[in-house]
Design a protein around this motif. Structure first.
Motif, PDB file in Angstrom:
ATOM      1  N   GLY A 172       7.213 -22.481 -44.408  1.00  0.00           N
ATOM      2  CA  GLY A 172       8.339 -21.805 -45.008  1.00  0.00           C
ATOM      3  C   GLY A 172       8.171 -21.753 -46.518  1.00  0.00           C
ATOM      4  O   GLY A 172       7.214 -22.280 -47.084  1.00  0.00           O
ATOM      5  N   THR A 173       9.126 -21.149 -47.212  1.00  0.00           N
ATOM      6  CA  THR A 173       8.984 -20.897 -48.642  1.00  0.00           C
ATOM      7  C   THR A 173       9.289 -22.107 -49.524  1.00  0.00           C
ATOM      8  O   THR A 173       8.905 -22.129 -50.692  1.00  0.00           O
ATOM      9  CB  THR A 173       9.908 -19.749 -49.067  1.00  0.00           C
ATOM     10  OG1 THR A 173      11.265 -20.107 -48.786  1.00  0.00           O
ATOM     11  CG2 THR A 173       9.564 -18.461 -48.321  1.00  0.00           C
ATOM     12  N   VAL A 206       2.605 -18.380 -46.491  1.00  0.00           N
ATOM     13  CA  VAL A 206       4.042 -18.634 -46.555  1.00  0.00           C
ATOM     14  C   VAL A 206       4.775 -17.579 -45.735  1.00  0.00           C
ATOM     15  O   VAL A 206       4.495 -16.379 -45.848  1.00  0.00           O
ATOM     16  CB  VAL A 206       4.532 -18.606 -48.010  1.00  0.00           C
ATOM     17  CG1 VAL A 206       6.054 -18.727 -48.080  1.00  0.00           C
ATOM     18  CG2 VAL A 206       3.873 -19.733 -48.803  1.00  0.00           C
ATOM     19  N   TYR A 217       0.742 -22.328 -41.482  1.00  0.00           N
ATOM     20  CA  TYR A 217       1.850 -21.545 -42.030  1.00  0.00           C
ATOM     21  C   TYR A 217       2.949 -22.485 -42.500  1.00  0.00           C
ATOM     22  O   TYR A 217       3.089 -23.601 -42.000  1.00  0.00           O
ATOM     23  CB  TYR A 217       2.415 -20.602 -40.966  1.00  0.00           C
ATOM     24  CG  TYR A 217       1.480 -19.476 -40.591  1.00  0.00           C
ATOM     25  CD1 TYR A 217       1.517 -18.266 -41.262  1.00  0.00           C
ATOM     26  CD2 TYR A 217       0.558 -19.638 -39.557  1.00  0.00           C
ATOM     27  CE1 TYR A 217       0.652 -17.237 -40.924  1.00  0.00           C
ATOM     28  CE2 TYR A 217      -0.315 -18.630 -39.216  1.00  0.00           C
ATOM     29  CZ  TYR A 217      -0.260 -17.416 -39.900  1.00  0.00           C
ATOM     30  OH  TYR A 217      -1.119 -16.395 -39.567  1.00  0.00           O
ATOM     31  N   ARG A 245       5.556 -26.042 -48.310  1.00  0.00           N
ATOM     32  CA  ARG A 245       4.266 -25.522 -48.781  1.00  0.00           C
ATOM     33  C   ARG A 245       3.322 -26.655 -49.160  1.00  0.00           C
ATOM     34  O   ARG A 245       2.113 -26.584 -48.885  1.00  0.00           O
ATOM     35  CB  ARG A 245       4.481 -24.573 -49.951  1.00  0.00           C
ATOM     36  CG  ARG A 245       5.149 -23.262 -49.548  1.00  0.00           C
ATOM     37  CD  ARG A 245       5.205 -22.255 -50.670  1.00  0.00           C
ATOM     38  NE  ARG A 245       6.256 -22.540 -51.621  1.00  0.00           N
ATOM     39  CZ  ARG A 245       6.082 -22.843 -52.890  1.00  0.00           C
ATOM     40  NH1 ARG A 245       4.851 -22.973 -53.384  1.00  0.00           N
ATOM     41  NH2 ARG A 245       7.107 -23.055 -53.699  1.00  0.00           N
ATOM     42  N   ALA A 302      10.474 -15.232 -37.340  1.00  0.00           N
ATOM     43  CA  ALA A 302       9.283 -15.764 -37.997  1.00  0.00           C
ATOM     44  C   ALA A 302       8.251 -16.251 -36.983  1.00  0.00           C
ATOM     45  O   ALA A 302       7.057 -15.910 -37.060  1.00  0.00           O
ATOM     46  CB  ALA A 302       9.672 -16.900 -38.944  1.00  0.00           C
ATOM     47  N   PRO A 305      15.277 -25.526 -52.039  1.00  0.00           N
ATOM     48  CA  PRO A 305      13.930 -24.965 -52.029  1.00  0.00           C
ATOM     49  C   PRO A 305      12.970 -25.565 -53.041  1.00  0.00           C
ATOM     50  O   PRO A 305      11.752 -25.504 -52.862  1.00  0.00           O
ATOM     51  CB  PRO A 305      14.166 -23.479 -52.318  1.00  0.00           C
ATOM     52  CG  PRO A 305      15.482 -23.428 -53.016  1.00  0.00           C
ATOM     53  CD  PRO A 305      16.292 -24.518 -52.386  1.00  0.00           C
ATOM     54  N   ARG A 324      16.519 -15.734 -37.772  1.00  0.00           N
ATOM     55  CA  ARG A 324      15.397 -15.696 -38.722  1.00  0.00           C
ATOM     56  C   ARG A 324      14.235 -16.583 -38.285  1.00  0.00           C
ATOM     57  O   ARG A 324      13.064 -16.213 -38.459  1.00  0.00           O
ATOM     58  CB  ARG A 324      15.866 -16.042 -40.129  1.00  0.00           C
ATOM     59  CG  ARG A 324      16.442 -17.421 -40.341  1.00  0.00           C
ATOM     60  CD  ARG A 324      16.734 -17.630 -41.838  1.00  0.00           C
ATOM     61  NE  ARG A 324      17.503 -18.823 -42.157  1.00  0.00           N
ATOM     62  CZ  ARG A 324      16.996 -20.041 -42.265  1.00  0.00           C
ATOM     63  NH1 ARG A 324      15.712 -20.252 -42.020  1.00  0.00           N
ATOM     64  NH2 ARG A 324      17.780 -21.072 -42.600  1.00  0.00           N
ATOM     65  N   GLU A 369      12.971 -21.425 -43.579  1.00  0.00           N
ATOM     66  CA  GLU A 369      13.653 -22.321 -44.506  1.00  0.00           C
ATOM     67  C   GLU A 369      14.722 -23.161 -43.802  1.00  0.00           C
ATOM     68  O   GLU A 369      15.163 -22.839 -42.713  1.00  0.00           O
ATOM     69  CB  GLU A 369      14.298 -21.523 -45.645  1.00  0.00           C
ATOM     70  CG  GLU A 369      13.317 -20.762 -46.511  1.00  0.00           C
ATOM     71  CD  GLU A 369      12.780 -19.510 -45.830  1.00  0.00           C
ATOM     72  OE1 GLU A 369      11.610 -19.152 -46.098  1.00  0.00           O
ATOM     73  OE2 GLU A 369      13.512 -18.892 -45.021  1.00  0.00           O
ATOM     74  N   PRO A 380       8.564 -16.289 -44.823  1.00  0.00           N
ATOM     75  CA  PRO A 380      10.024 -16.340 -44.981  1.00  0.00           C
ATOM     76  C   PRO A 380      10.704 -16.413 -43.611  1.00  0.00           C
ATOM     77  O   PRO A 380      10.224 -15.838 -42.642  1.00  0.00           O
ATOM     78  CB  PRO A 380      10.340 -15.010 -45.681  1.00  0.00           C
ATOM     79  CG  PRO A 380       9.063 -14.622 -46.356  1.00  0.00           C
ATOM     80  CD  PRO A 380       7.966 -15.093 -45.433  1.00  0.00           C
ATOM     81  N   GLY A 381      11.803 -17.135 -43.558  1.00  0.00           N
ATOM     82  CA  GLY A 381      12.538 -17.274 -42.309  1.00  0.00           C
ATOM     83  C   GLY A 381      12.516 -18.679 -41.753  1.00  0.00           C
ATOM     84  O   GLY A 381      13.334 -19.030 -40.907  1.00  0.00           O
TER      85      GLY A 381
END
Length: 205
Positions: free
Chosen positions: A57-58, A81, A55, A63, A138, A27, A134, A86, A83-84
């Motif tokens: 992911g984290t 952001v 949009y 990002r 998302a 990450p 996930r 990743e 979540p889901g």
């Protein structure tokens, strides 16, 4: 009401973990200088598509890619952001540079996408069931938030392939055509008599 949604999805641009061959979700890995150029080029490709929001992911690399895309498009709404989205987690194998683990990761992804065997995992990492659940949740939340709209979504090669593999029924037709860095491709959602997903524009297919 128009429930048709266009999602311009893309894998993040080139990042440090890719250059070093480090496996897993990673990450904190940032974009390389080349990756920043790729992200800007992706934004230029997406110009004129009517995108209203970006949009991601984290993970840092997702990002950063999304922020460059949004800036290139001149969007004032910034990046949200989600979540889901990743990358696939590899459990105790996270962060390794062992080529055997990378080979096993590819083998597991193939079992998910081509064979539909979502029970497989790398070591004690995520199963296909966990990843597709996930990612599906998302993306479903995004289309619900933008009926009739057009958005951009920045994710990761394995998790996007696994999630869209289930939603769009990709199967073996995309195997051997891994998502390149920062190349947008269209995904369409339509409510109709029942929710339908289409991936008509897989890069390299």
């Amino acid at each position: 009401m128009n429930d048709h949604v266009r999602l311009h999805c893309l894998r993040h641009a080139e990042s440090e973990n890719v250059v070093t061959g480090t496996a897993g979700a990673q990450p904190g890995a940032a974009l390389t200088a080349r990756g920043r150029v790729q992200a800007s080029e992706a934004g230029l490709r997406l110009g004129g598509q009517g995108i209203t929001h970006v949009y991601a992911g984290t993970a840092v690399r997702a990002r950063q890619t999304a922020a460059i895309v949004a800036g290139t498009l001149g969007l004032t709404t910034g990046v949200t952001v989600v979540p889901g989205l990743e990358e696939v987690g590899l459990g105790r194998m996270e962060g390794t540079r062992d080529p055997a683990v990378r080979a096993r990761t590819a083998e597991v992804l193939r079992s998910w996408v081509v064979d539909g065997d979502l029970d497989q995992a790398v070591a004690d990492g995520e199963s296909g069931h966990a990843v597709t659940a996930r990612v599906t949740a998302a993306l479903t939340s995004l289309v619900a938030a933008h009926p009739g709209g057009t958005i951009a979504v920045v994710g990761h090669v394995a998790s996007l392939t696994a999630g869209l593999g289930v939603l769009c029924g990709l199967g073996g037709r995309v195997w051997g055509a891994p998502l390149p860095h920062a190349v947008p491709f269209l995904v369409e959602y339509g409510a109709g008599p029942g929710p339908t997903w289409r991936c008509p524009d897989w890069p390299g297919e």
